[in-house]
Design a protein around this motif. Structure first.
Motif, PDB file in Angstrom:
ATOM      1  N   THR A  45       0.833  -1.203   0.000  1.00  0.00           N
ATOM      2  CA  THR A  45       0.000   0.000   0.000  1.00  0.00           C
ATOM      3  C   THR A  45       0.869   1.255   0.000  1.00  0.00           C
ATOM      4  O   THR A  45       0.593   2.209  -0.726  1.00  0.00           O
ATOM      5  N   VAL A  46       1.927   1.245   0.816  1.00  0.00           N
ATOM      6  CA  VAL A  46       2.848   2.391   0.860  1.00  0.00           C
ATOM      7  C   VAL A  46       3.513   2.568  -0.497  1.00  0.00           C
ATOM      8  O   VAL A  46       3.509   3.665  -1.074  1.00  0.00           O
ATOM      9  N   PHE A  47       4.104   1.499  -1.031  1.00  0.00           N
ATOM     10  CA  PHE A  47       4.842   1.599  -2.290  1.00  0.00           C
ATOM     11  C   PHE A  47       3.941   2.029  -3.439  1.00  0.00           C
ATOM     12  O   PHE A  47       4.327   2.860  -4.265  1.00  0.00           O
ATOM     13  N   GLU A  56      10.881  -2.627  -7.045  1.00  0.00           N
ATOM     14  CA  GLU A  56      11.432  -1.330  -7.454  1.00  0.00           C
ATOM     15  C   GLU A  56      11.916  -0.556  -6.228  1.00  0.00           C
ATOM     16  O   GLU A  56      12.971   0.079  -6.255  1.00  0.00           O
ATOM     17  N   PHE A  57      11.134  -0.623  -5.154  1.00  0.00           N
ATOM     18  CA  PHE A  57      11.557   0.009  -3.909  1.00  0.00           C
ATOM     19  C   PHE A  57      12.904  -0.553  -3.466  1.00  0.00           C
ATOM     20  O   PHE A  57      13.805   0.198  -3.075  1.00  0.00           O
ATOM     21  N   MET A  88      16.516  -8.714 -12.342  1.00  0.00           N
ATOM     22  CA  MET A  88      17.175  -7.434 -12.095  1.00  0.00           C
ATOM     23  C   MET A  88      17.069  -6.537 -13.326  1.00  0.00           C
ATOM     24  O   MET A  88      16.766  -5.350 -13.210  1.00  0.00           O
ATOM     25  N   THR A  89      17.304  -7.103 -14.489  1.00  0.00           N
ATOM     26  CA  THR A  89      17.200  -6.321 -15.731  1.00  0.00           C
ATOM     27  C   THR A  89      15.803  -5.742 -15.870  1.00  0.00           C
ATOM     28  O   THR A  89      15.643  -4.563 -16.215  1.00  0.00           O
ATOM     29  N   ASN A  90      14.796  -6.532 -15.581  1.00  0.00           N
ATOM     30  CA  ASN A  90      13.412  -6.085 -15.667  1.00  0.00           C
ATOM     31  C   ASN A  90      13.152  -4.911 -14.710  1.00  0.00           C
ATOM     32  O   ASN A  90      12.528  -3.914 -15.084  1.00  0.00           O
ATOM     33  N   ARG A  91      13.626  -5.033 -13.482  1.00  0.00           N
ATOM     34  CA  ARG A  91      13.429  -3.953 -12.511  1.00  0.00           C
ATOM     35  C   ARG A  91      14.132  -2.665 -12.947  1.00  0.00           C
ATOM     36  O   ARG A  91      13.577  -1.586 -12.852  1.00  0.00           O
ATOM     37  N   ASP A  93      14.969  -1.819 -15.986  1.00  0.00           N
ATOM     38  CA  ASP A  93      14.257  -1.280 -17.161  1.00  0.00           C
ATOM     39  C   ASP A  93      13.054  -0.440 -16.731  1.00  0.00           C
ATOM     40  O   ASP A  93      12.843   0.669 -17.233  1.00  0.00           O
ATOM     41  N   LYS A  94      12.255  -0.974 -15.815  1.00  0.00           N
ATOM     42  CA  LYS A  94      11.059  -0.253 -15.356  1.00  0.00           C
ATOM     43  C   LYS A  94      11.429   1.054 -14.668  1.00  0.00           C
ATOM     44  O   LYS A  94      10.799   2.093 -14.897  1.00  0.00           O
ATOM     45  N   LEU A  95      12.444   0.998 -13.821  1.00  0.00           N
ATOM     46  CA  LEU A  95      12.862   2.215 -13.113  1.00  0.00           C
ATOM     47  C   LEU A  95      13.458   3.236 -14.071  1.00  0.00           C
ATOM     48  O   LEU A  95      13.256   4.445 -13.910  1.00  0.00           O
ATOM     49  N   GLU A  96      14.170   2.759 -15.079  1.00  0.00           N
ATOM     50  CA  GLU A  96      14.747   3.660 -16.081  1.00  0.00           C
ATOM     51  C   GLU A  96      13.635   4.324 -16.892  1.00  0.00           C
ATOM     52  O   GLU A  96      13.676   5.535 -17.152  1.00  0.00           O
TER      53      GLU A  96
END
Length: 164
Positions: A45-47, A56-57, A88-91, A93-96
């Motif tokens: 809920t926080v994230f 991602e957090f 890790m690559t997926n995370r 990518d999303k953050l980028e």
């Protein structure tokens, strides 16, 4: 008298149905599993209020707590977060794509990259971590400070035993 919970009911049922076994380990395991589900839901809920998921957090928090310049290699992130390279690559990518991290060439390895938190990512994680800690205080509020320390120590002992 202490209140009963669902795990107490489960244990009583096993005592009745299988008096030949001692279901005592279920008291700890069942409560850990139920607590994890509650904590995960509350932290989700926080994230989600900040447009993030737990993974991602974790990446942003790992970069933030690494200290300036808030940059790590994907391999360093992998070791800290215990993920597969694909996850890790997926995370990353999303953050980028959200503008929260960048990939830059690794000055020490022509084939490597460094993952760096952006100013936007730094501002966001500083805000999220404050909410995360506040939620942790709320979730642990039934426990006195010495009980929290005792529980943390016992859980640490279990995790060290399993090399986690």
């Amino acid at each position: 008298m202490q209140k009963r919970d669902l795990v107490d009911t489960v244990l009583a049922q096993w005592h009745k149905e299988r008096p030949d076994i001692d279901p005592a380990p279920m008291a700890v395991m069942g409560r850990l599993i139920r607590t994890d589900a509650i904590f995960s839901k509350e932290l989700h809920t926080v994230f989600s209020r900040f447009g993030l998921n737990g993974g991602e957090f974790d990446v942003l928090a790992t970069l933030r707590r690494s200290g300036k310049p808030y940059t790590l290699t994907p391999n360093q992130l992998l070791q800290t977060l215990m993920l597969t390279s694909g996850s890790m690559t997926n995370r990353i990518d999303k953050l980028e794509n959200k503008g929260l991290v960048t990939r830059n060439p690794d000055p020490n390895d022509r084939r490597g990259v460094m993952v760096a938190i952006t100013e936007q990512g730094l501002t966001l994680i500083d805000e999220v971590i404050s909410e995360h800690v506040a939620k942790g205080e709320e979730l642990l509020s039934p426990l006195a400070p010495e009980e929290r320390a005792q529980l943390a120590g016992l859980l640490k002992k279990l995790l060290i035993h399993f090399n986690h």
